[in-house]
Design a protein around this motif. Structure first.
Motif, PDB file in Angstrom:
ATOM      1  N   TYR A 192       0.839  -1.200   0.000  1.00 27.49           N
ATOM      2  CA  TYR A 192       0.000   0.000   0.000  1.00 27.49           C
ATOM      3  C   TYR A 192       0.873   1.248   0.000  1.00 27.49           C
ATOM      4  O   TYR A 192       1.764   1.393   0.813  1.00 27.49           O
ATOM      5  N   GLU A 193       0.622   2.144  -0.946  1.00 25.94           N
ATOM      6  CA  GLU A 193       1.307   3.425  -1.092  1.00 25.94           C
ATOM      7  C   GLU A 193       2.677   3.318  -1.751  1.00 25.94           C
ATOM      8  O   GLU A 193       3.298   4.332  -2.015  1.00 25.94           O
ATOM      9  N   THR A 194       3.189   2.134  -1.999  1.00 22.91           N
ATOM     10  CA  THR A 194       4.550   2.056  -2.536  1.00 22.91           C
ATOM     11  C   THR A 194       4.614   1.437  -3.920  1.00 22.91           C
ATOM     12  O   THR A 194       5.532   1.727  -4.677  1.00 22.91           O
ATOM     13  N   SER A 195       3.692   0.583  -4.269  1.00 28.95           N
ATOM     14  CA  SER A 195       3.764  -0.084  -5.570  1.00 28.95           C
ATOM     15  C   SER A 195       2.874   0.618  -6.586  1.00 28.95           C
ATOM     16  O   SER A 195       2.027   1.439  -6.245  1.00 28.95           O
ATOM     17  N   LYS A 196       3.092   0.269  -7.848  1.00 29.69           N
ATOM     18  CA  LYS A 196       2.234   0.790  -8.906  1.00 29.69           C
ATOM     19  C   LYS A 196       0.962  -0.041  -8.933  1.00 29.69           C
ATOM     20  O   LYS A 196       0.996  -1.230  -9.213  1.00 29.69           O
ATOM     21  N   LEU A 197      -0.156   0.572  -8.626  1.00 31.52           N
ATOM     22  CA  LEU A 197      -1.401  -0.162  -8.456  1.00 31.52           C
ATOM     23  C   LEU A 197      -2.236  -0.163  -9.735  1.00 31.52           C
ATOM     24  O   LEU A 197      -2.198   0.780 -10.523  1.00 31.52           O
ATOM     25  N   THR A 198      -3.000  -1.214  -9.914  1.00 29.15           N
ATOM     26  CA  THR A 198      -3.943  -1.275 -11.022  1.00 29.15           C
ATOM     27  C   THR A 198      -5.163  -0.435 -10.678  1.00 29.15           C
ATOM     28  O   THR A 198      -5.360  -0.027  -9.533  1.00 29.15           O
ATOM     29  N   ALA A 199      -6.016  -0.200 -11.679  1.00 30.85           N
ATOM     30  CA  ALA A 199      -7.229   0.582 -11.455  1.00 30.85           C
ATOM     31  C   ALA A 199      -8.133  -0.110 -10.430  1.00 30.85           C
ATOM     32  O   ALA A 199      -8.725   0.534  -9.566  1.00 30.85           O
ATOM     33  N   ALA A 200      -8.209  -1.435 -10.518  1.00 32.20           N
ATOM     34  CA  ALA A 200      -9.044  -2.194  -9.578  1.00 32.20           C
ATOM     35  C   ALA A 200      -8.511  -2.074  -8.157  1.00 32.20           C
ATOM     36  O   ALA A 200      -9.281  -1.943  -7.197  1.00 32.20           O
ATOM     37  N   GLU A 201      -7.177  -2.122  -8.021  1.00 30.20           N
ATOM     38  CA  GLU A 201      -6.570  -2.010  -6.686  1.00 30.20           C
ATOM     39  C   GLU A 201      -6.782  -0.608  -6.119  1.00 30.20           C
ATOM     40  O   GLU A 201      -7.051  -0.445  -4.931  1.00 30.20           O
ATOM     41  N   ASN A 202      -6.672   0.397  -6.980  1.00 33.72           N
ATOM     42  CA  ASN A 202      -6.922   1.767  -6.535  1.00 33.72           C
ATOM     43  C   ASN A 202      -8.364   1.934  -6.069  1.00 33.72           C
ATOM     44  O   ASN A 202      -8.629   2.600  -5.069  1.00 33.72           O
ATOM     45  N   ASP A 203      -9.294   1.336  -6.819  1.00 33.58           N
ATOM     46  CA  ASP A 203     -10.708   1.413  -6.431  1.00 33.58           C
ATOM     47  C   ASP A 203     -10.925   0.771  -5.066  1.00 33.58           C
ATOM     48  O   ASP A 203     -11.683   1.294  -4.238  1.00 33.58           O
ATOM     49  N   LEU A 204     -10.263  -0.343  -4.822  1.00 38.29           N
ATOM     50  CA  LEU A 204     -10.410  -1.037  -3.539  1.00 38.29           C
ATOM     51  C   LEU A 204      -9.858  -0.189  -2.398  1.00 38.29           C
ATOM     52  O   LEU A 204     -10.484  -0.084  -1.329  1.00 38.29           O
ATOM     53  N   ILE A 205      -8.708   0.421  -2.627  1.00 36.68           N
ATOM     54  CA  ILE A 205      -8.110   1.267  -1.593  1.00 36.68           C
ATOM     55  C   ILE A 205      -9.005   2.476  -1.297  1.00 36.68           C
ATOM     56  O   ILE A 205      -9.172   2.887  -0.142  1.00 36.68           O
ATOM     57  N   GLU A 206      -9.573   3.051  -2.349  1.00 35.69           N
ATOM     58  CA  GLU A 206     -10.424   4.227  -2.170  1.00 35.69           C
ATOM     59  C   GLU A 206     -11.670   3.925  -1.336  1.00 35.69           C
ATOM     60  O   GLU A 206     -12.265   4.827  -0.749  1.00 35.69           O
ATOM     61  N   GLN A 207     -12.054   2.667  -1.271  1.00 30.75           N
ATOM     62  CA  GLN A 207     -13.256   2.290  -0.526  1.00 30.75           C
ATOM     63  C   GLN A 207     -12.994   2.123   0.972  1.00 30.75           C
ATOM     64  O   GLN A 207     -13.938   2.024   1.754  1.00 30.75           O
ATOM     65  N   HIS A 208     -11.718   2.103   1.383  1.00 26.87           N
ATOM     66  CA  HIS A 208     -11.422   1.747   2.776  1.00 26.87           C
ATOM     67  C   HIS A 208     -12.022   2.732   3.775  1.00 26.87           C
ATOM     68  O   HIS A 208     -12.514   2.348   4.835  1.00 26.87           O
ATOM     69  N   ALA A 209     -12.012   4.028   3.451  1.00 29.85           N
ATOM     70  CA  ALA A 209     -12.538   5.025   4.381  1.00 29.85           C
ATOM     71  C   ALA A 209     -14.050   4.882   4.538  1.00 29.85           C
ATOM     72  O   ALA A 209     -14.582   4.963   5.652  1.00 29.85           O
ATOM     73  N   SER A 210     -14.737   4.657   3.433  1.00 29.26           N
ATOM     74  CA  SER A 210     -16.192   4.493   3.493  1.00 29.26           C
ATOM     75  C   SER A 210     -16.574   3.222   4.237  1.00 29.26           C
ATOM     76  O   SER A 210     -17.562   3.195   4.982  1.00 29.26           O
ATOM     77  N   LEU A 211     -15.796   2.166   4.046  1.00 30.32           N
ATOM     78  CA  LEU A 211     -16.069   0.919   4.758  1.00 30.32           C
ATOM     79  C   LEU A 211     -15.934   1.115   6.262  1.00 30.32           C
ATOM     80  O   LEU A 211     -16.807   0.696   7.034  1.00 30.32           O
ATOM     81  N   ALA A 212     -14.845   1.753   6.682  1.00 25.88           N
ATOM     82  CA  ALA A 212     -14.655   2.013   8.109  1.00 25.88           C
ATOM     83  C   ALA A 212     -15.782   2.873   8.656  1.00 25.88           C
ATOM     84  O   ALA A 212     -16.298   2.624   9.745  1.00 25.88           O
ATOM     85  N   SER A 213     -16.171   3.883   7.891  1.00 28.22           N
ATOM     86  CA  SER A 213     -17.259   4.761   8.314  1.00 28.22           C
ATOM     87  C   SER A 213     -18.569   3.998   8.471  1.00 28.22           C
ATOM     88  O   SER A 213     -19.298   4.181   9.449  1.00 28.22           O
ATOM     89  N   ASP A 214     -18.862   3.117   7.516  1.00 24.88           N
ATOM     90  CA  ASP A 214     -20.095   2.329   7.579  1.00 24.88           C
ATOM     91  C   ASP A 214     -20.119   1.448   8.832  1.00 24.88           C
ATOM     92  O   ASP A 214     -21.165   1.284   9.469  1.00 24.88           O
ATOM     93  N   LEU A 215     -18.965   0.885   9.187  1.00 21.48           N
ATOM     94  CA  LEU A 215     -18.896   0.039  10.379  1.00 21.48           C
ATOM     95  C   LEU A 215     -19.095   0.873  11.650  1.00 21.48           C
ATOM     96  O   LEU A 215     -19.843   0.485  12.553  1.00 21.48           O
ATOM     97  N   LEU A 216     -18.431   2.009  11.726  1.00 18.82           N
ATOM     98  CA  LEU A 216     -18.451   2.824  12.942  1.00 18.82           C
ATOM     99  C   LEU A 216     -19.787   3.522  13.159  1.00 18.82           C
ATOM    100  O   LEU A 216     -20.155   3.820  14.297  1.00 18.82           O
TER     101      LEU A 216
END
Length: 222
Positions: free
Chosen positions: A86-110
């Protein structure tokens, strides 16, 4: 009767505070087990957030520490390899989309935890740029972004710049280059705080003590 009622209220408040601390502690431990890299990131994040709050002369709030400690909670869904890079490798579009969802996922749980609604909103908007760019892709921008989220944006981007190998000064320059993404007041306070800091020092591994916070990763030459 009044004294008895006051005692009940204070006891309930104490129990609530203990419950909140317990919830945050458990979730932070889960994050550390699943994604140690994100947990290590949070150690620095929490330190900088608390220092920045003092620099901004903010009133004490119980929300600040949970916001910092749980901001990366959503990364528990990232695949192991992706979490490690995370943050160091060249990510694919799908991987970027997954990373972008992490904040919303945490928010939904909390959001499901009583009284954590504001914490969840701050975490949801941590990657939202001050000019409206970033995620989530909605119309929220500027002062409408929660203040804690605006702090997270500055601190997270700085830490990630440092993790990429930049010095403190060069990392700050990168943030200044993209100043439109940040609340100017927060960025100025953060820059001022770091340039004034004098508690950084180099020590051998044998001299590391509990309570010290690493400014850089420890790596071997192998």
């Amino acid at each position: 009767a009044g004294f008895h009622q006051h005692s009940l209220i204070m006891a309930e408040k104490g129990l609530l505070n203990q419950t909140v601390r317990g919830i945050v502690s458990v979730l932070a431990e889960v994050l550390e087990l699943v994604n140690p890299q994100a947990a290590a990131h949070n150690v620095q994040l929490k330190m900088y957030m608390l220092q920045l709050a003092r620099e901004l002369k903010l009133k004490q709030s119980w929300m600040l520490e949970p916001v910092a400690e749980l901001s990366q909670l959503g990364t528990i869904v990232l695949p192991g390899v992706l979490a490690d890079q995370y943050e160091t490798s060249k990510l694919t579009a799908a991987e970027n989309d997954l990373i972008e969802q992490h904040a919303s996922l945490a928010s939904d749980l909390l959001e499901k935890i009583p009284r954590f609604e504001a914490v969840a909103r701050n975490i949801r908007y941590q990657d939202k740029c001050f000019n409206g760019e970033g995620v989530p892709a909605d119309d929220v921008k500027g002062a409408d972004i929660p203040f804690g989220a605006r702090m997270l944006k500055v601190v997270n981007d700085f830490i990630r710049a440092r993790e990429s190998g930049l010095s403190t000064v060069d990392a700050l320059r990168r943030l200044e280059t993209d100043a439109r993404w940040y609340d100017g007041k927060i960025l100025s306070a953060f820059t001022r705080m770091l340039l004034r800091k004098s508690d950084l020092m180099s020590v051998p591994v044998s001299s590391i003590e509990p309570g010290m916070v690493l400014s850089e990763k420890i790596v071997t030459n192998a």
